[in-house]
Write an enzyme that holds these catalytic residues in place. Sequence first.
Site, PDB file in Angstrom:
ATOM      1  N   GLY A 137       0.830  -1.203   0.000  1.00 45.57           N
ATOM      2  CA  GLY A 137       0.000   0.000   0.000  1.00 45.57           C
ATOM      3  C   GLY A 137       0.862   1.249   0.000  1.00 45.57           C
ATOM      4  N   GLY A 138       0.296   2.307   0.586  1.00 45.20           N
ATOM      5  CA  GLY A 138       1.015   3.575   0.638  1.00 45.20           C
ATOM      6  C   GLY A 138       2.290   3.497   1.458  1.00 45.20           C
ATOM      7  N   GLY A 165      25.158  16.130 -26.857  1.00 46.00           N
ATOM      8  CA  GLY A 165      24.542  16.545 -25.598  1.00 46.00           C
ATOM      9  C   GLY A 165      24.982  15.655 -24.446  1.00 46.00           C
ATOM     10  CB  ALA A 166      25.632  12.042 -24.191  1.00 44.56           C
TER      11      ALA A 166
END
Length: 543
Positions: free
Chosen positions: A196-197, A431-432
Amino acid sequence: MADLTEDPIGQARVESTKKLHPKKVRQVPENLKKFREIHEQAMAGGPPEKIEAQKAKGKLTARERIDYLIDKGAFQEVGLLVESRCADFGIQDKHIKGDGVITGFGNVNGRPVAVFSQDFAQLGGSLGLAHAKKIASIMDLAAHSKIPVIGILDSGGARIQEGVDSLDGYAEIFYRNTKSSGVIPQISVILGPCAGGAVYSPALTDFVFMVQGISNMFVTGPEVVKAATGEEVDFETLGGSMVHASKSGVCHLVAQSEPDCFRQLKELLSFLPQSRFENPPVIETKDPEDRKVPLMEKLCEVDPRKSYRINHIIWWLADDHKFLEIHHNFAKNIVIGFIRLGGRVVGVVANNPAHMAGALDINASDKASRFVRFLNNFNIPILTLVDVPGYWPGVAQEHGGIIRHGAKLLYAYSEADVPKVTLVLRKAYGGAYIAMSSKFLRGDINFALPSAEIAVMGPRGAIEILYSKQINESKDEEKEALKASLAREYSDKFASPYQTSSTGSIDEVIEPSEARQRLINAFRILADKRKPGTSERAGNIPM
Ligand code: HXC
């Protein structure tokens, strides 16, 4: 001493003294008796059959886990007698002292930590209000004392009988996780269900450990998944350790067993400072600083398209060849972890040509960005090893948001003001190249090997664009030879470290076998670049 059996007068004297001062039978005071009873009962944990069930699953008890983690005799418990006040759904008959979680502090290899350990044998380790308050209180203690906090989770989640009080309890924990993020190291060890949470507290912490065959994490369990989507799945396939270590990236370190998990956890702690107000510990090493790294020369010999595992390079550079890799199974195209260089802790971020040619994709960007932010928060210098052909192309990557995710790495490196040393091994394209701690993104010292190729793009791609007309117009049988010659020309001019050295993008091209010594010197020079705790706090937000 004399033998009294041979001394009748002495013997008689002893007897008469005994009569004069008869030995008193000491009565244990009632309050002490009561304390001991309560203490013993509280220390026992859950009912024996629940403890047996825990063991039958191959799991340790909550208290045994603390014994594995904390130095012998150093655990100081707090809140042992806390109990739930809930009286709904018959839970009043099941109240147990401690309310299903052991909290306290102690030393790990002589350094203090705060710890909580959920006890599945008590109400399934479920979290009610009292349970949550105990965890919150130990988290506060850790934050005020500036020491790491370690959570051992083994729980069915929010205690259903306590209704919204349990949810509010989780909110208190999540709030503290966030406020302590980037201030003290926070580590989660999942040793059972985490459902769950409840999964969001670990997800807010810096490192998550899981153990094969024991740990599960999921927001909605198999039953709910089946009801909602019709998919049939078991616990392990849905949220087992390997799923989270390799697919979701939630888990950073996987262990084979609980003892193995605590061994790895202690190793991780040895690399970390106690808080952002300290530097990580320096350890003396016998490994010579000027040890040669012959493997680096090999990089100059091999075909630039050939792959290799970057881990080998890292092992050769590191003190005593020790590398603690983090997130080993996730986004294998980038490798992250801790080494020491000349005794000082360094975080490594390195492209891995053995996987997807070392290209950056969405997961690699997320993995590296969060690690860079962690290192920056905790005063750990960054070594970036570059061998990257660019961003991984494709519709899935573009639609998945490589622009948004890739930007995180630019942000993380630009923001980081810890010492940053970069070494370009082979390819550093486009860009890398920029993203991997390049000079003008504020790398402090940027080295390259003679094998480095730093360019806007790879030679083949570049000439296809620059000379497309010329190539298209050439005869078919001449096309390949023309392309090869143009690519060679391009490589000679751009795909080397020399053009970038002349512009100041690279500080120095170094002799490959001397790389270890050069890196140690560089980090030594930069050691006092930033005083711990002086930069603005930036939380280690989940990415
Ligand atoms: C109260 C719980 C509980 C819970 C388990 N128990 N989970 N009690 N609240 N959430 C109790 C069981 O009733 C049982 O009590 C004991 O713990 C052991 O559980 P078993 O089911 O017998 O153990 P096992 O077969 O090993 O199964 C473990 C389990 C299962 C897979 C975790 O118990 C389970 O599915 N629990 C619910 C998990 C879940 O959906 N949690 C989400 C809750 S909602 P007795 O007395 O019989 O021994 C949530 C939202 C949080 O967490 C949101 C935060 C923001």
